[in-house]
Design a protein around this motif. Structure first.
Motif, PDB file in Angstrom:
ATOM      1  N   SER A   1      13.931  -0.750  -4.581  1.00 39.61           N
ATOM      2  CA  SER A   1      14.283   0.641  -4.487  1.00 39.61           C
ATOM      3  C   SER A   1      13.563   1.276  -3.260  1.00 39.61           C
ATOM      4  O   SER A   1      13.717   1.878  -2.452  1.00 39.61           O
ATOM      5  N   PHE A   2      11.934   0.957  -3.251  1.00 37.98           N
ATOM      6  CA  PHE A   2      11.056   1.496  -2.267  1.00 37.98           C
ATOM      7  C   PHE A   2      11.523   0.701  -0.926  1.00 37.98           C
ATOM      8  O   PHE A   2      11.517   1.619   0.268  1.00 37.98           O
ATOM      9  N   MET A   3      11.827  -0.452  -0.792  1.00 38.00           N
ATOM     10  CA  MET A   3      12.523  -1.113   0.330  1.00 38.00           C
ATOM     11  C   MET A   3      13.535  -0.254   1.013  1.00 38.00           C
ATOM     12  O   MET A   3      13.707  -0.298   2.251  1.00 38.00           O
ATOM     13  N   GLY A   4      14.414   0.205   0.131  1.00 44.34           N
ATOM     14  CA  GLY A   4      15.454   1.024   0.634  1.00 44.34           C
ATOM     15  C   GLY A   4      15.329   2.243   1.368  1.00 44.34           C
ATOM     16  O   GLY A   4      15.736   2.570   2.440  1.00 44.34           O
ATOM     17  N   HIS A   5      13.880   2.870   0.867  1.00 43.18           N
ATOM     18  CA  HIS A   5      13.399   3.907   1.616  1.00 43.18           C
ATOM     19  C   HIS A   5      12.912   3.632   2.821  1.00 43.18           C
ATOM     20  O   HIS A   5      13.033   4.279   3.812  1.00 43.18           O
ATOM     21  N   LEU A   6      12.032   2.459   3.149  1.00 43.29           N
ATOM     22  CA  LEU A   6      11.672   1.814   4.269  1.00 43.29           C
ATOM     23  C   LEU A   6      12.632   1.737   5.261  1.00 43.29           C
ATOM     24  O   LEU A   6      12.609   1.993   6.425  1.00 43.29           O
ATOM     25  N   LYS A   7      14.005   1.007   4.731  1.00 45.39           N
ATOM     26  CA  LYS A   7      14.805   0.753   5.600  1.00 45.39           C
ATOM     27  C   LYS A   7      15.503   2.156   6.153  1.00 45.39           C
ATOM     28  O   LYS A   7      15.839   1.998   7.332  1.00 45.39           O
ATOM     29  N   LYS A   8      15.633   2.904   5.425  1.00 43.26           N
ATOM     30  CA  LYS A   8      16.079   4.092   5.827  1.00 43.26           C
ATOM     31  C   LYS A   8      15.369   5.000   7.083  1.00 43.26           C
ATOM     32  O   LYS A   8      15.895   5.453   8.060  1.00 43.26           O
TER      33      LYS A   8
ATOM     34  N   GLU B   1       0.943  -0.924  -0.065  1.00 40.78           N
ATOM     35  CA  GLU B   1      -0.030  -0.087   0.024  1.00 40.78           C
ATOM     36  C   GLU B   1       1.135   1.258   0.131  1.00 40.78           C
ATOM     37  O   GLU B   1       0.618   2.083  -0.758  1.00 40.78           O
ATOM     38  N   LEU B   2       1.959   1.311   0.714  1.00 39.31           N
ATOM     39  CA  LEU B   2       2.748   2.351   0.767  1.00 39.31           C
ATOM     40  C   LEU B   2       3.621   2.631  -0.539  1.00 39.31           C
ATOM     41  O   LEU B   2       3.776   3.630  -0.979  1.00 39.31           O
ATOM     42  N   ALA B   3       4.047   1.555  -1.312  1.00 42.27           N
ATOM     43  CA  ALA B   3       4.614   1.471  -2.332  1.00 42.27           C
ATOM     44  C   ALA B   3       3.961   1.954  -3.638  1.00 42.27           C
ATOM     45  O   ALA B   3       4.368   2.465  -4.586  1.00 42.27           O
ATOM     46  N   GLU B   4       2.529   1.586  -3.802  1.00 40.62           N
ATOM     47  CA  GLU B   4       1.855   1.643  -4.836  1.00 40.62           C
ATOM     48  C   GLU B   4       1.893   3.267  -5.498  1.00 40.62           C
ATOM     49  O   GLU B   4       1.814   3.274  -6.650  1.00 40.62           O
ATOM     50  N   PRO B   5       1.684   4.483  -4.721  1.00 43.07           N
ATOM     51  CA  PRO B   5       1.790   5.551  -5.499  1.00 43.07           C
ATOM     52  C   PRO B   5       3.083   5.979  -5.866  1.00 43.07           C
ATOM     53  O   PRO B   5       3.179   7.162  -6.622  1.00 43.07           O
ATOM     54  N   HIS B   6       4.173   5.275  -5.628  1.00 38.43           N
ATOM     55  CA  HIS B   6       5.453   5.500  -6.021  1.00 38.43           C
ATOM     56  C   HIS B   6       5.935   4.916  -7.164  1.00 38.43           C
ATOM     57  O   HIS B   6       5.632   3.597  -7.294  1.00 38.43           O
ATOM     58  N   ASP B   7       6.586   5.447  -8.218  1.00 39.92           N
ATOM     59  CA  ASP B   7       6.832   4.736  -9.546  1.00 39.92           C
ATOM     60  C   ASP B   7       8.150   4.436  -9.387  1.00 39.92           C
ATOM     61  O   ASP B   7       9.068   5.123 -10.105  1.00 39.92           O
ATOM     62  N   MET B   8       8.542   3.207  -8.738  1.00 42.25           N
ATOM     63  CA  MET B   8       9.732   2.710  -8.535  1.00 42.25           C
ATOM     64  C   MET B   8       9.538   1.254  -8.297  1.00 42.25           C
ATOM     65  O   MET B   8       8.685   0.932  -7.699  1.00 42.25           O
TER      66      MET B   8
END
Length: 115
Positions: free
Chosen positions: A47-54, A36-43
């Motif tokens: 790559s998105f998991m890297g953002h969550l890790k940060k 759900e968090l990743a859906e609006p992001h075009d990646m």
């Protein structure tokens, strides 16, 4: 030079990216799955998991497994150190600006009295 808590560095670094700020805005409304968090992001998902890790490394977000789904939520009180630091800086600068205002006011009065 004063030493600062490294948690502030991690927090501000995590906040420095618009994708991560959007994730935090979404999580402010409540828990959400990674998909759900990743859906609006075009990646790509990695790559998105890297953002969550940060965000997790900065202590802003926690996650847990629920079956095959990873659920994320904001960490209670995570923004307190940043908020406290910003409040301290605000007080310092307000004091400096007040002293500058007093100086300019006194200087203007002195110049007015000289004429």
């Amino acid at each position: 030079m004063a030493k600062f808590d490294s948690t502030l560095d991690h927090c501000f670094s995590a906040l420095g990216d618009p994708t991560r700020r959007m994730v935090l805005q979404r999580l402010a409304r409540g828990e959400a799955s990674v998909s759900e968090l990743a859906e609006p992001h075009d990646m790509a998902l990695p790559s998105f998991m890297g953002h969550l890790k940060k965000l997790e490394d900065a202590g802003l977000v926690t996650s847990r497994k629920l079956g095959r789904t990873r659920i994320c939520k904001l960490t209670p009180g995570a923004f307190t150190p940043a908020k406290d630091w910003l409040s301290e800086q605000s007080a310092v600068w307000e004091g400096r600006l007040d002293r500058l205002d007093d100086y300019v006011t006194n200087l203007t009065k002195e110049r007015t009295n000289e004429t």
